[in-house]
Motif scaffolding. Sequence first.
Motif, PDB file in Angstrom:
ATOM      1  N   ILE A  36       0.924  -1.228   0.067  1.00 20.48           N
ATOM      2  CA  ILE A  36      -0.073  -0.005   0.042  1.00 20.48           C
ATOM      3  C   ILE A  36       0.942   1.215   0.268  1.00 20.48           C
ATOM      4  O   ILE A  36       1.763   1.203   0.722  1.00 20.48           O
ATOM      5  CB  ILE A  36      -0.908   0.138   1.231  1.00 20.48           C
ATOM      6  N   LYS A  37       0.754   2.031  -0.778  1.00 22.98           N
ATOM      7  CA  LYS A  37       1.354   3.444  -0.783  1.00 22.98           C
ATOM      8  C   LYS A  37       0.426   4.602  -0.960  1.00 22.98           C
ATOM      9  O   LYS A  37      -0.628   4.678  -1.696  1.00 22.98           O
ATOM     10  CB  LYS A  37       2.340   3.523  -2.062  1.00 22.98           C
ATOM     11  N   LEU A  38       0.383   5.569   0.059  1.00 20.83           N
ATOM     12  CA  LEU A  38      -0.256   6.788   0.208  1.00 20.83           C
ATOM     13  C   LEU A  38       0.555   8.035   0.212  1.00 20.83           C
ATOM     14  O   LEU A  38       1.711   7.910   0.530  1.00 20.83           O
ATOM     15  CB  LEU A  38      -0.919   6.583   1.401  1.00 20.83           C
ATOM     16  N   THR A  46      -6.062  28.057   2.250  1.00 20.33           N
ATOM     17  CA  THR A  46      -7.255  27.988   2.968  1.00 20.33           C
ATOM     18  C   THR A  46      -8.615  27.412   2.370  1.00 20.33           C
ATOM     19  O   THR A  46      -9.499  27.119   2.958  1.00 20.33           O
ATOM     20  CB  THR A  46      -7.740  29.454   3.568  1.00 20.33           C
ATOM     21  N   GLY A  47      -8.185  27.136   1.173  1.00 20.93           N
ATOM     22  CA  GLY A  47      -9.650  26.670   0.181  1.00 20.93           C
ATOM     23  C   GLY A  47      -9.470  25.334  -0.153  1.00 20.93           C
ATOM     24  O   GLY A  47     -10.457  24.850  -0.527  1.00 20.93           O
ATOM     25  N   ASP A  48      -8.435  24.463  -0.106  1.00 23.71           N
ATOM     26  CA  ASP A  48      -8.333  23.368  -0.744  1.00 23.71           C
ATOM     27  C   ASP A  48      -8.051  22.415   0.335  1.00 23.71           C
ATOM     28  O   ASP A  48      -7.012  22.352   0.968  1.00 23.71           O
ATOM     29  CB  ASP A  48      -7.180  23.324  -1.816  1.00 23.71           C
ATOM     30  N   THR A  49      -8.852  21.393   0.686  1.00 24.71           N
ATOM     31  CA  THR A  49      -8.669  20.504   1.846  1.00 24.71           C
ATOM     32  C   THR A  49      -7.682  19.448   1.579  1.00 24.71           C
ATOM     33  O   THR A  49      -7.445  18.706   2.407  1.00 24.71           O
ATOM     34  CB  THR A  49      -9.920  19.992   2.323  1.00 24.71           C
ATOM     35  N   SER A  50      -6.958  19.386   0.374  1.00 20.82           N
ATOM     36  CA  SER A  50      -6.182  18.575   0.259  1.00 20.82           C
ATOM     37  C   SER A  50      -4.549  18.860   0.881  1.00 20.82           C
ATOM     38  O   SER A  50      -3.955  18.036   1.210  1.00 20.82           O
ATOM     39  CB  SER A  50      -5.557  17.990  -1.395  1.00 20.82           C
ATOM     40  N   ALA A  51      -4.587  20.245   1.028  1.00 23.95           N
ATOM     41  CA  ALA A  51      -3.344  20.766   1.755  1.00 23.95           C
ATOM     42  C   ALA A  51      -3.993  22.042   2.312  1.00 23.95           C
ATOM     43  O   ALA A  51      -4.050  23.047   1.769  1.00 23.95           O
ATOM     44  CB  ALA A  51      -2.145  20.986   0.578  1.00 23.95           C
ATOM     45  N   ILE A  52      -4.383  21.883   3.721  1.00 27.33           N
ATOM     46  CA  ILE A  52      -5.094  23.099   4.242  1.00 27.33           C
ATOM     47  C   ILE A  52      -4.388  23.551   5.414  1.00 27.33           C
ATOM     48  O   ILE A  52      -3.859  22.710   6.256  1.00 27.33           O
ATOM     49  CB  ILE A  52      -6.590  22.622   4.626  1.00 27.33           C
ATOM     50  N   PRO A 152      -5.153   5.187   7.145  1.00 24.68           N
ATOM     51  CA  PRO A 152      -5.004   6.765   7.641  1.00 24.68           C
ATOM     52  C   PRO A 152      -5.446   7.750   6.599  1.00 24.68           C
ATOM     53  O   PRO A 152      -5.448   7.336   5.328  1.00 24.68           O
ATOM     54  CB  PRO A 152      -3.470   6.904   7.955  1.00 24.68           C
ATOM     55  N   GLY A 153      -6.063   8.570   6.805  1.00 22.78           N
ATOM     56  CA  GLY A 153      -6.914   9.546   5.876  1.00 22.78           C
ATOM     57  C   GLY A 153      -6.120  10.946   5.918  1.00 22.78           C
ATOM     58  O   GLY A 153      -6.200  11.704   4.880  1.00 22.78           O
ATOM     59  N   SER A 154      -5.188  11.171   6.878  1.00 20.21           N
ATOM     60  CA  SER A 154      -4.412  12.679   6.633  1.00 20.21           C
ATOM     61  C   SER A 154      -3.049  12.498   7.585  1.00 20.21           C
ATOM     62  O   SER A 154      -2.889  11.539   8.317  1.00 20.21           O
ATOM     63  CB  SER A 154      -5.247  13.603   7.065  1.00 20.21           C
ATOM     64  N   THR A 180      -4.066  15.839   2.926  1.00 14.24           N
ATOM     65  CA  THR A 180      -5.185  14.483   2.910  1.00 14.24           C
ATOM     66  C   THR A 180      -4.211  13.252   2.142  1.00 14.24           C
ATOM     67  O   THR A 180      -3.637  13.748   1.189  1.00 14.24           O
ATOM     68  CB  THR A 180      -6.254  15.076   2.098  1.00 14.24           C
ATOM     69  N   LEU A 181      -4.361  12.184   2.683  1.00 12.43           N
ATOM     70  CA  LEU A 181      -3.820  11.003   1.977  1.00 12.43           C
ATOM     71  C   LEU A 181      -4.453  10.427   0.762  1.00 12.43           C
ATOM     72  O   LEU A 181      -5.605  10.158   1.014  1.00 12.43           O
ATOM     73  CB  LEU A 181      -3.141  10.230   2.946  1.00 12.43           C
TER      74      LEU A 181
END
Length: 182
Positions: A36-38, A46-52, A152-154, A180-181
């Motif tokens: 598995i690779k994440l 402040t607007g993108d939850t992939s890197a917030i 894990p999710g983040s 976010t992963l």
Amino acid sequence: MPALLLVLLTAACAGPPGPAQDATNAKGIASPGDSIKLTGAGEFTTGDTSAIVYDRKLAPEGSQASVTVESSGGQTRTSLVVEGLLPNRRYGSHLHANPCGKKPEAAGPHFQHHAGQINPSSEVWLDFTTDAEGAGRSSSRNEWTLTRAKLPGSLVIHADPTVTSGPKVGDAGARVACLTLK
């Protein structure tokens, strides 16, 4: 006295409880060949939850990070690289159970391989200290593999280094930023 002896003998025969396992096949055991690779990466906005970002004072404009989680062969290896954070400062960082969200608590609690165990053997702790330019890195190796049933999710960067003993073990202060992963 005989009742106490019976309790002690029963407990000794039962042995300690084993670690919780996630079912990944019919027998509930992760296959050793599974890999598995994440990953997660980006500039904290402040607007993108992939890197917030949640705290712009501790993660200034232009700060960014990348994380890689690789799990195979009985081990999980995690690497974190950060840039543009405050210089010469210690931060805490952990894998969390859920993806990042607009509010810091959306990432949920720390990801735990063994539920209820708050330590670096069950969780992934990636504390780091930035250099004079605000760059830092950290890595971790855990002696267990992830399963598709429980990922894990983040990754959350915290304001303080992780407390390693006492009643607040595992605490690392406020949430500064999140990746976010995927």
